[in-house]
Design an enzyme around this catalytic site. Structure first.
Site, PDB file in Angstrom:
ATOM      1  N   ALA A  21       6.850   4.495   6.174  1.00  0.00           N
ATOM      2  CA  ALA A  21       4.727   4.325   6.109  1.00  0.00           C
ATOM      3  C   ALA A  21       4.615   5.262   7.081  1.00  0.00           C
ATOM      4  O   ALA A  21       3.331   5.020   7.621  1.00  0.00           O
ATOM      5  CB  ALA A  21       5.281   3.208   6.034  1.00  0.00           C
ATOM      6  N   ARG A  27      -1.241  15.898   2.142  1.00  0.00           N
ATOM      7  CA  ARG A  27      -1.829  16.610   0.186  1.00  0.00           C
ATOM      8  C   ARG A  27      -2.621  15.851  -0.339  1.00  0.00           C
ATOM      9  O   ARG A  27      -3.136  16.264  -1.326  1.00  0.00           O
ATOM     10  CB  ARG A  27      -0.273  16.003  -0.066  1.00  0.00           C
ATOM     11  CG  ARG A  27       0.475  17.975   0.295  1.00  0.00           C
ATOM     12  CD  ARG A  27       2.231  17.071  -0.597  1.00  0.00           C
ATOM     13  NE  ARG A  27       2.983  15.836  -0.250  1.00  0.00           N
ATOM     14  CZ  ARG A  27       4.040  16.315  -0.777  1.00  0.00           C
ATOM     15  NH1 ARG A  27       4.048  16.851  -1.848  1.00  0.00           N
ATOM     16  NH2 ARG A  27       4.703  15.288  -0.347  1.00  0.00           N
ATOM     17  N   GLY A  91      10.281  13.787   9.644  1.00  0.00           N
ATOM     18  CA  GLY A  91      11.485  13.782   8.553  1.00  0.00           C
ATOM     19  C   GLY A  91      11.704  12.618   8.199  1.00  0.00           C
ATOM     20  O   GLY A  91      11.641  11.429   9.017  1.00  0.00           O
ATOM     21  N   THR A  92      12.285  12.104   6.971  1.00  0.00           N
ATOM     22  CA  THR A  92      13.474  10.624   6.414  1.00  0.00           C
ATOM     23  C   THR A  92      13.990  10.121   7.201  1.00  0.00           C
ATOM     24  O   THR A  92      14.506   8.810   7.915  1.00  0.00           O
ATOM     25  CB  THR A  92      12.895  10.407   5.174  1.00  0.00           C
ATOM     26  OG1 THR A  92      14.078  12.192   4.362  1.00  0.00           O
ATOM     27  CG2 THR A  92      12.068  10.750   4.843  1.00  0.00           C
ATOM     28  N   GLY A 114       6.567   4.064   1.355  1.00  0.00           N
ATOM     29  CA  GLY A 114       5.397   3.308   1.287  1.00  0.00           C
ATOM     30  C   GLY A 114       4.121   3.647   0.587  1.00  0.00           C
ATOM     31  O   GLY A 114       3.352   3.258   0.022  1.00  0.00           O
ATOM     32  N   ASP A 115       4.703   4.685  -0.653  1.00  0.00           N
ATOM     33  CA  ASP A 115       3.603   5.371  -1.180  1.00  0.00           C
ATOM     34  C   ASP A 115       3.918   4.846  -3.093  1.00  0.00           C
ATOM     35  O   ASP A 115       3.406   6.209  -4.025  1.00  0.00           O
ATOM     36  CB  ASP A 115       3.154   6.528  -0.884  1.00  0.00           C
ATOM     37  CG  ASP A 115       4.046   7.561  -1.599  1.00  0.00           C
ATOM     38  OD1 ASP A 115       5.016   7.111  -0.829  1.00  0.00           O
ATOM     39  OD2 ASP A 115       4.332   8.757  -0.951  1.00  0.00           O
ATOM     40  N   ASN A 242       1.255  11.850  -4.396  1.00  0.00           N
ATOM     41  CA  ASN A 242       0.329  12.897  -3.459  1.00  0.00           C
ATOM     42  C   ASN A 242      -1.034  13.522  -3.247  1.00  0.00           C
ATOM     43  O   ASN A 242      -1.396  15.172  -2.800  1.00  0.00           O
ATOM     44  CB  ASN A 242       1.584  14.323  -4.475  1.00  0.00           C
ATOM     45  CG  ASN A 242       2.614  13.634  -3.403  1.00  0.00           C
ATOM     46  OD1 ASN A 242       3.044  13.718  -2.271  1.00  0.00           O
ATOM     47  ND2 ASN A 242       3.558  13.575  -4.895  1.00  0.00           N
ATOM     48  N   LYS A 366     -26.966 -17.886   1.194  1.00  0.00           N
ATOM     49  CA  LYS A 366     -25.625 -17.175   2.714  1.00  0.00           C
ATOM     50  C   LYS A 366     -25.247 -18.536   3.663  1.00  0.00           C
ATOM     51  O   LYS A 366     -26.209 -18.718   3.946  1.00  0.00           O
ATOM     52  CB  LYS A 366     -26.419 -15.869   3.724  1.00  0.00           C
ATOM     53  CG  LYS A 366     -25.093 -15.706   4.261  1.00  0.00           C
ATOM     54  CD  LYS A 366     -24.592 -16.058   6.224  1.00  0.00           C
ATOM     55  CE  LYS A 366     -26.373 -16.236   6.078  1.00  0.00           C
ATOM     56  NZ  LYS A 366     -25.904 -16.900   7.844  1.00  0.00           N
ATOM     57  N   TYR A 381     -34.740 -17.568  -1.128  1.00  0.00           N
ATOM     58  CA  TYR A 381     -33.254 -17.033   0.194  1.00  0.00           C
ATOM     59  C   TYR A 381     -32.950 -18.781   0.688  1.00  0.00           C
ATOM     60  O   TYR A 381     -33.499 -18.590   1.635  1.00  0.00           O
ATOM     61  CB  TYR A 381     -33.494 -16.020   1.133  1.00  0.00           C
ATOM     62  CG  TYR A 381     -32.528 -15.845   2.613  1.00  0.00           C
ATOM     63  CD1 TYR A 381     -31.343 -15.150   1.764  1.00  0.00           C
ATOM     64  CD2 TYR A 381     -33.440 -16.426   3.768  1.00  0.00           C
ATOM     65  CE1 TYR A 381     -31.024 -14.728   2.776  1.00  0.00           C
ATOM     66  CE2 TYR A 381     -32.483 -16.190   4.349  1.00  0.00           C
ATOM     67  CZ  TYR A 381     -30.482 -16.102   4.827  1.00  0.00           C
ATOM     68  OH  TYR A 381     -29.772 -15.694   5.348  1.00  0.00           O
TER      69      TYR A 381
END
Length: 478
Positions: A21, A27, A91-92, A114-115, A242, A366, A381
């Site tokens: 991750a 990209r 890199g991995t 993670g994607d 990607n 609220k 209100y």
């Protein structure tokens, strides 16, 4: 809460999950970390963590983070994931080198991306089963794609065996390998001992100067270790992201699956392709959802409800037999059985609408609590207010809850009547059964059963309007 990587819960754990991750959204043309882009109403990474959490054998879940690490930590802070920081994204293979100390005490690790939000726990379980049965040092989850262009291809020892000889990248394929459609998903199971023994043999002799985990196949083969592969039954599970277009396609896929799940369980959804329903939403049978509705976050809706078109409901809990009319916006609120909301009502966070209560046209609440059968039907209100059972709030009523520095509470008892266009200046209490005359500005407490009228005295000047018109006409004739 989430934790930094450290000692695991047992002295001799067997399996850890490691989620990649750390990447950027390069990209995707985005400054946001890639794994924080959302599909199905939550970040890509959250989907993967949730799936990993379903694996009973997993002792711990680690996320290797890097780009905007603090932002990623915050986004998944409500989970039990542990963090490993990859300060430089090289890199991995380098990511696993950064995790060396954290994973050293495990027998096996499962490496996830993670994607890849569609991956299923059953598929990962089958991967681990094959990994253990084959006695492999590395087992790759693969998939057969109609168009494998751009993916590394799996070259098996023979078609009927699990053993893999190599992963060959697209540009390195030999003519006889170009017909191979089985691709590497980037999801792996590793036996930790062999992995760590050969991890430092990875090199970055490639166009990007990075250390790739796929190179472990050749290293393990050279050392006489076994590498196996499992083909995913559903190839869509291993799809990553990607481009924004791919992100949108995954989002549509997840939302369609959610709508189908709800309809299979007895929920009627008219024109489901027009609705936006997040993956964690739950709806009970016999509820009807009309076109162009958005159900977001962890919303829960009971049975026999009707959600009419163009309403947006986020992180809310609705009971049974609730009607939400057209164009309402509800956020972080609860609505009890039989209540009626809208049209065009806005329930802001902290609103609690009681059984059979009504919140009508252009009413905003609220942190307001409406008791059983209370009604606020028009142009009102109610902020920081408590309204008792059976009380009627007339059109145009305002609770003045903010003095410019602090918020104050208005308390209205049961069975009261608040006349139209009244202003209640908090802090203030209106007793049970009290009446407030229309157009009043109330600044002091009103006892139970009392009538309060807070208006200036009316002055009527007979003939004034006619005289004014006459003077104007004379001036115009001059």
């Amino acid at each position: 809460m989430s934790k930094e990587a450290g000692k695991s819960k047992r002295s001799t754990p067997k399996l850890a999950v490691v989620i990649m991750a750390a990447g950027k959204g390069t990209r995707l043309r985005s400054r946001r970390p890639k794994v924080l882009h959302e599909v199905g109403g939550k970040p890509l990474l959250s989907h993967v963590i949730a799936t990993a959490g379903k694996l009973a054998e997993a002792e711990d879940i680690f996320a290797i983070i890097g780009h905007q690490a603090e932002r990623v930590r915050e986004a998944v802070s409500g989970t039990d994931v542990r963090f490993i920081e990859q300060k430089e994204q090289r890199g991995t293979g380098h990511a696993i080198q950064c995790a060396r100390e954290a994973i050293g005490g495990y027998e096996h690790i499962l490496v996830l991306s993670g994607d890849v939000p569609l991956i299923q726990a059953d598929t990962l379980q089958h991967l681990m089963t094959l990994h253990l049965a084959e006695g492999a040092s590395m087992t790759i989850l693969t998939a057969v794609q109609e168009d494998p262009a751009g993916y590394g291809r799996i070259i098996r020892h023979s078609p009927d065996r699990a053993e893999v000889d190599a992963i060959v990248e697209q540009k390195a394929l030999k003519p006889e390998q170009e017909s191979v459609r089985e691709i590497n998903s980037g999801i792996y199971a590793f036996k930790v001992g062999p992995l760590l023994r050969h991890l430092d043999k990875l090199t970055n002799n490639n166009a990007h100067g990075e250390f790739y985990l796929t190179d472990m196949v050749a290293l393990l083969h050279s050392a006489g270790e076994k590498v196996a592969a499992l083909k995913a039954v559903n190839a869509t599970e291993v799809l990553g992201v990607n481009t924004i277009a791919e992100l949108a396609a995954l989002d549509a896929s997840i939302r369609a699956a959610t709508a189908n799940r709800l309809m299979a369980a007895g929920v009627t959804i008219f024109r489901p392709e027009t609705c936006v329903i997040d993956a964690e939403v739950q709806v009970e049978p016999d509820t009807i959802i009309e076109p162009f509705v958005q159900l977001l976050g962890s919303t829960r809706i009971g049975t026999d409800c009707r959600i009419r078109s163009y309403s947006v409901i986020e992180n809310c809990t609705l009971g049974n037999d609730v009607l939400v009319r057209q164009g309402c916006v509800l956020s972080e609120s609860t609505v009890a059985d039989g209540a009626r909301i809208g049209p065009f009502a806005h329930l802001r966070p902290g609103s609690e609408i009681g059984q059979d209560a009504h919140v009508g046209n252009f009413v905003e609440t609220k942190k307001a609590k409406l008791g059983k059968g209370a009604k606020a039907n028009h142009l009102t209100y109610l902020g920081d207010a408590e309204v008792g059972a059976g009380t009627n709030i007339g059109a145009g009523v305002i609770t003045c809850n903010y003095d410019g520095v602090h918020k104050h509470v208005t308390r209205i008892g049961q069975g009261s009547f608040i006349g139209s266009d009244s202003t209640l200046v908090a802090p203030i209490e209106i007793g049970d059964g009290a009446y407030i005359g229309a157009g009043s500005c109330i600044t002091r407490n009103v006892p139970s059963g009392a009538l309060a009228v807070g208006r200036s005295r009316q002055v009527t000047k007979e003939g004034w309007a006619a005289a004014r018109r006459a003077r104007r006409e004379e001036e115009e004739q001059k």
